[in-house]
Each structure stands twice: as structure tokens, then as C-alpha cells.
Scaffold this motif. Structure first.
Motif, PDB file in Angstrom:
ATOM      1  N   GLY A   1       0.823  -1.219   0.000  1.00  0.00           N
ATOM      2  CA  GLY A   1       0.000   0.000   0.000  1.00  0.00           C
ATOM      3  C   GLY A   1       0.846   1.253   0.000  1.00  0.00           C
ATOM      4  O   GLY A   1       0.542   2.232  -0.699  1.00  0.00           O
ATOM      5  N   SER A   2       1.941   1.223   0.751  1.00  0.00           N
ATOM      6  CA  SER A   2       2.845   2.365   0.801  1.00  0.00           C
ATOM      7  C   SER A   2       3.577   2.530  -0.531  1.00  0.00           C
ATOM      8  O   SER A   2       3.774   3.650  -1.013  1.00  0.00           O
ATOM      9  N   TRP A   3       3.956   1.410  -1.124  1.00  0.00           N
ATOM     10  CA  TRP A   3       4.619   1.443  -2.427  1.00  0.00           C
ATOM     11  C   TRP A   3       3.719   2.106  -3.471  1.00  0.00           C
ATOM     12  O   TRP A   3       4.147   3.000  -4.221  1.00  0.00           O
ATOM     13  N   LYS A   4       2.477   1.686  -3.485  1.00  0.00           N
ATOM     14  CA  LYS A   4       1.517   2.213  -4.455  1.00  0.00           C
ATOM     15  C   LYS A   4       1.214   3.686  -4.188  1.00  0.00           C
ATOM     16  O   LYS A   4       1.116   4.498  -5.124  1.00  0.00           O
ATOM     17  N   ALA A   5       1.081   4.033  -2.915  1.00  0.00           N
ATOM     18  CA  ALA A   5       0.760   5.419  -2.548  1.00  0.00           C
ATOM     19  C   ALA A   5       1.869   6.384  -2.939  1.00  0.00           C
ATOM     20  O   ALA A   5       1.618   7.563  -3.172  1.00  0.00           O
ATOM     21  N   ASN A   6       3.095   5.875  -3.033  1.00  0.00           N
ATOM     22  CA  ASN A   6       4.230   6.720  -3.411  1.00  0.00           C
ATOM     23  C   ASN A   6       4.428   6.797  -4.922  1.00  0.00           C
ATOM     24  O   ASN A   6       5.421   7.343  -5.404  1.00  0.00           O
ATOM     25  N   GLY A   7       3.467   6.224  -5.657  1.00  0.00           N
ATOM     26  CA  GLY A   7       3.498   6.327  -7.107  1.00  0.00           C
ATOM     27  C   GLY A   7       4.554   5.475  -7.777  1.00  0.00           C
ATOM     28  O   GLY A   7       4.958   5.755  -8.915  1.00  0.00           O
ATOM     29  N   MET A   8       4.981   4.412  -7.094  1.00  0.00           N
ATOM     30  CA  MET A   8       6.010   3.547  -7.670  1.00  0.00           C
ATOM     31  C   MET A   8       5.388   2.627  -8.716  1.00  0.00           C
ATOM     32  O   MET A   8       4.183   2.361  -8.724  1.00  0.00           O
ATOM     33  N   GLU A   9       6.228   2.109  -9.589  1.00  0.00           N
ATOM     34  CA  GLU A   9       5.765   1.219 -10.658  1.00  0.00           C
ATOM     35  C   GLU A   9       5.202  -0.074 -10.067  1.00  0.00           C
ATOM     36  O   GLU A   9       5.752  -0.630  -9.115  1.00  0.00           O
ATOM     37  N   THR A  10       4.103  -0.533 -10.652  1.00  0.00           N
ATOM     38  CA  THR A  10       3.485  -1.780 -10.192  1.00  0.00           C
ATOM     39  C   THR A  10       3.260  -2.736 -11.368  1.00  0.00           C
ATOM     40  O   THR A  10       3.324  -2.343 -12.521  1.00  0.00           O
ATOM     41  N   ASP A  11       3.000  -3.985 -11.033  1.00  0.00           N
ATOM     42  CA  ASP A  11       2.731  -5.002 -12.040  1.00  0.00           C
ATOM     43  C   ASP A  11       1.515  -5.807 -11.581  1.00  0.00           C
ATOM     44  O   ASP A  11       1.105  -5.731 -10.414  1.00  0.00           O
ATOM     45  N   THR A  12       0.934  -6.593 -12.483  1.00  0.00           N
ATOM     46  CA  THR A  12      -0.237  -7.405 -12.160  1.00  0.00           C
ATOM     47  C   THR A  12      -0.135  -8.768 -12.850  1.00  0.00           C
ATOM     48  O   THR A  12       0.663  -8.953 -13.760  1.00  0.00           O
ATOM     49  N   VAL A  13      -0.950  -9.703 -12.391  1.00  0.00           N
ATOM     50  CA  VAL A  13      -1.124 -10.999 -13.043  1.00  0.00           C
ATOM     51  C   VAL A  13      -2.594 -11.114 -13.426  1.00  0.00           C
ATOM     52  O   VAL A  13      -3.481 -10.846 -12.603  1.00  0.00           O
ATOM     53  N   LYS A  14      -2.851 -11.513 -14.669  1.00  0.00           N
ATOM     54  CA  LYS A  14      -4.238 -11.679 -15.101  1.00  0.00           C
ATOM     55  C   LYS A  14      -4.798 -12.958 -14.494  1.00  0.00           C
ATOM     56  O   LYS A  14      -4.234 -14.039 -14.669  1.00  0.00           O
ATOM     57  N   ARG A  15      -5.904 -12.835 -13.775  1.00  0.00           N
ATOM     58  CA  ARG A  15      -6.544 -13.974 -13.102  1.00  0.00           C
ATOM     59  C   ARG A  15      -8.021 -13.981 -13.457  1.00  0.00           C
ATOM     60  O   ARG A  15      -8.673 -12.935 -13.451  1.00  0.00           O
ATOM     61  N   ILE A  16      -8.562 -15.170 -13.764  1.00  0.00           N
ATOM     62  CA  ILE A  16      -9.989 -15.298 -14.070  1.00  0.00           C
ATOM     63  C   ILE A  16     -10.595 -16.401 -13.211  1.00  0.00           C
ATOM     64  O   ILE A  16      -9.891 -17.252 -12.664  1.00  0.00           O
TER      65      ILE A  16
END
Length: 470
Positions: A348-363
Motif C-alpha cells: 500500500g505504501s509502495w503504491k501510494a508513493n506512485g512507484m511502478e506496479t505489475d499485475t497478473v491476469k486472473r480469471i
């Protein structure tokens, strides 16, 4: 007399705390020793002995820290060679704890030093055995782990194990209680029951290994179906023999908060692997790029050992707030002592500081079923036995623990594929590893095969060897 089994589910491991009079003994302690110290203080007793059934491969024992904190000597069985002070018990040697006796029964076969401890109660009755990895409930210890150190074949070790059981264990009374070192889920056996305590008499009736008619049949049955042991096992054995850093030092080093702005540079400078211990459900929505996800709420420590392998690998944690200490503790249980710190404030802190993020597609399984055709490429990463029992028709089989061997084959294949395990825990581990290696042409199926088999997707109950992914 009091006997307490202290069972740790994620390792499927049993430690034992025995009290008689004003004295106590502990058998096969875990790495963190404070719970044992608390018990000793509460009961007002002195720890007289720390017994080890053998040099463990699947976890790092707490024998050294416990001995330093209590002054109690460490006892191993015959043939044990350690780099620290220890009592090497003779076969048949008696150790007194209060009003009870513990007799060392040398039972080699799993390892050369493997020893079963027979508890003789206040009345002189043979009461219980602490069988280590010699005898499990429903199984016996695998005889393939000590081949190199013993300069023996697995067949020779299996034969030795048969002799140990026949001469030392089976002659004991049926009413003797069996307290093994492991239960179902441990990689130290292949057929263990979910129960953690039983009588020897019942094991004589139900344990396939004890029902074999002769030595040759025993050897064949015990070796049949053994899979390769996890690669970190040898490193844990070395730590249990040679010593290790104190748990307090490991914890103090690991409980180091790293600000989001500094996290990337610290990781780069130290060569740390980013280990995200959040749930798969949270991880796939967003994570620090190149993170490996192994959820804390699961078989965390064994999978860390199987996937990361090198216990000296520096690790930087991303964890839910308040779980950092638990993660470091559970990593230390399998020898991963080089945690350099954790992401302060979590993801949450990483995201709040505007750092780069990644995701995995899940269905969901229903979404998977809606788009499923005969051309759909499916990779099932479950164990061979799970796949053999039932799987998606024409699915490729690629076990998670051998991902390093088969992932490279996917790098040159542009075809989109779907990835699943049994329930979603292991498939997210695989997804994170593939993602970190730049393989992104896949979708992970939430709830895994447990969810898929409830849909209309066709499944098969036979092994299709031609569909193994190699």
C-alpha cells in the motif's frame, strides 16, 4: 509425567516436550525456542536433555539456541558427527528425566544416525516411542536422502531401515504410543496419515511398509514412487550439523523497515530476491515488479525452500503489516536467515508513493469454462499424483517444483496458455516466477482444479504422458 506434542502444520512437524518431576526433555525442537522456554518457566522445571532423532533435512532445529539458553546438553544417536559439543548416545543407553527413563534405540536407514527414543514410565512400562523419521503413521522415512553421506545406495539404506524396524520397533508392545517427527504433507515421506499420534499395534495393522512379507518386498515398496527431494534439504542438514546464526540475530537483521523510495536501490545493491508473502488474491491485483509470491497463509516455508533453494539468498520482504515477524520466523525454520529487511508500509505504501506496479491476469473457473475449446492450452502445475487422479482433458503437466526446467520452453512459444493448480496458491507462485522471467502470455485460473471440475470443462481420469511439458 506429561507429554506434549507441539505440532507445526506448515512443516507437518512434531516436537515433543516431556516433563517428569522437576525435570524436562525436548525432542526435535523448532528453530524459535522461546515457546519452549516459556513452558519450562511455567512448569518450574529444568531442561535436562535436548534429544535429536537425526540431522533433519526439511527444517533447521533449535537445538543450538536452546542448549545455549538452558545449558542442557544435546543428544544425538550413534554415528552422528557434529561441529559442536554433543552427547553421542550408545545404542540402548538410558537417560533419566525425573521419574522416567528414555532409552536410545539406534534405528538407521533413513539416515545412519537415526535414533528412536523409547519412553519408559514411572512404573517401568514401555510407554511411547519418539520415532523421528524412522516410523511415520502410515509410512516410514524415505531412505534416499542419506545416500551420498553414507556412501550407500537407496536400496542398501532401505534394507537397513527394514532391519531397524524388525529388530528395534516391531518387538515393542502393541499399546506403545507412536509419536513421529512428521505427518501428512511432509516431503520426508510419501504416504503419511493425517493423524499425528497412534498406537504401534494399529500401525502394525495399517502401515503398508510394516505389512510387507519380507526384506525385498519392503525395499521395493518403500522406494516405489519416490519423487526427487527438495533441493534445499542438503543445506538444512549442513546447518543442523555445522551450526547457524542465533535466531535473535536473524530476527533483528530482518526486522529492518526499508522506505519505498529506497527499496529498489537496496534490492539492487544486495542482489536480494523480492518475496511477497501476501495472499494470491491480493498479489495478482498489484505488486512490486519482479516479486515472487509465496503466501504466508499456506505451506509457506517448504515452498520457499523448494522455489528459492539457496538458503544464503538475500531476501527483501513485502508483507501485510504486522506479519513481518512471522514471515522471518517461518523463513528461519528452513534456514533462510538472510532477510535484509521489509518494505515499510507494505505494498500500500509502495503504491501510494506512485512507484511502478505489475499485475497478473486472473480469471474465475466459470470465465475459464466460457472460453474453453479443444485448442485451449492448459498447464497443470500440481503434483504427478494429483494430475494422474484427474485433470483437464489434454492439459500439459508441469509440476511447480520443476518450473526452472520447463519455464524456458515457454519463452519461445507465443501461444497463450492457462495456468492452474488445485486451489490457486501454487499457481500464483508459478505466475509470479514466469512473470519475473518475462513470460506474460498466460492467464491464471482462480480456485484451480477444485473450481474447474465444477464447470463443464471436460476432465480425464487417466495419465496422458504425451502431454507432459518438457
Amino acid at each position: 509425567m506429561k507429554i506434549e506434542q507441539i505440532y507445526t502444520g506448515c512443516l507437518a512437524q512434531g516436537a515433543y516436550y516431556i516433563v517428569s518431576g522437576q525435570e524436562a526433555a525436548i525432542i526435535d525442537p523448532l528453530r524459535e525456542v522461546q515457546p519452549y522456554l516459556d513452558r519450562l518457566e511455567k512448569d518450574g522445571v529444568t531442561l535436562k536433555y535436548i534429544f535429536e532423532t537425526h540431522f533433519h533435512a526439511d527444517f533447521v532445529s533449535g537445538h543450538l539456541d536452546l542448549s545455549k539458553k538452558t545449558g542442557a546438553p544435546i543428544v544425538f544417536g550413534p554415528n552422528a558427527e557434529a561441529d559442536f559439543e554433543t552427547i553421542i548416545a550408545k545404542d540402548g543407553e538410558i537417560f533419566e528425566i525425573g521419574n522416567v527413563k528414555i532409552k536410545a534405540l539406534h534405528t538407521p536407514g533413513h539416515t545412519l544416525e537415526s535414533t528412536t527414543y523409547l519412553l519408559i514410565d514411572e512404573r517401568g512400562k514401555e510407554h511411547a516411542i519418539f520415532s523421528g523419521d524412522t516410523l511415520f503413521l502410515g509410512d516410514v522415512g524415505r531412505p534416499d536422502l542419506a545416500q551420498k553421506s553414507a556412501n550407500m545406495t537407496q536400496e542398501e539404506l532401505a534394507g537397513m531401515l527394514y532391519d531397524s524396524l524388525q529388530s528395534k520397533i516391531l518387538p515393542l508392545p502393541d499399546e506403545v504410543t507412536v509419536y513421529p517427527a512428521h505427518g501428512a504433507g511432509s516431503a520426508c515421506g510419501k504416504n503419511m496419515q493425517k493423524e499425528t499420534v497412534d498406537t504401534l499395534g494399529n500401525q502394525k495393522k495399517t502401515n503398508y511398509a510394516l505389512l510387507q512379507p519380507d526384506r525385498d518386498s519392503f525395499v521395493e515398496a518403500v522406494l516405489d514412487g519416490l519423487t526427487a527431494p527438495p533441493k534445499y534439504f542438503g543445506m538444512n542438514v549442513a546447518m543442523n550439523k555445522g551450526g547457524y546464526e542465533s535466531f535473535e540475530n536473524v530476527m533483528n537483521k530482518g526486522m529492518n523497515p526499508i522506505a519505498p523510495q529506497d527499496f529498489e536501490s537496496v534490492v539492487e545493491q544486495t542482489g536480494a530476491l523480492i518475496l511477497d508473502t501476501r495472499s494470491a488474491a491480493d498479489f495478482h491485483l498489484g505488486f512490486v515488479p519482479n516479486s515472487v509470491n509465496i503466501g504466508l497463509k499456506g505451506d509457506f516455508a517448504p515452498w520457499v525452500g523448494a522455489m528459492i533453494v539457496d538458503v544464503k539468498q538475500p531476501i527483501a520482504l513485502v508483507a501485510d503489516a504486522g506479519t513481518e515477524e512471522e514471515a522471518i520466523t517461518r523463513l528461519s525454520r528452513v534456514g533462510f536467515d538472510n532477510v535484509i529487511g521489509y518494505l515499510e508500509g507494505g505494498f500500500g505504501s509502495w503504491k501510494a508513493n506512485g512507484m511502478e506496479t505489475d499485475t497478473v491476469k486472473r480469471i474465475s473457473p466459470d470465465e475459464f469454462a466460457a472460453g474453453f475449446t479443444k485448442e485451449t492450452k492448459v498447464i497443470d502445475i500440481r503434483k504427478e499424483t494429483e494430475y494422474a487422479a484427474e485433470h483437464v482433458e489434454d492439459a500439459f503437466h508441469a509440476p511447480l517444483d520443476s518450473i526452472s526446467e520447463w519455464a524456458g520452453n515457454l519463452a519461445s512459444d507465443d501461444q497463450h496458455f492457462f495456468l492452474h493448480c488445485a486451489g490457486g496458491y501454487r499457481s500464483m507462485i508459478a505466475a509470479s516466477i514466469l512473470n519475473a522471467r518475462g513470460i506474460r502470455n498466460f492467464t491464471e485460473v482462480e480456485a484451480g482444479f477444485n473450481g474447474i471440475k465444477k464447470t463443464a470443462v471436460p476432465t480425464s481420469d487417466f495419465v496422458c504422458q504425451s502431454k507432459n511439458l518438457k
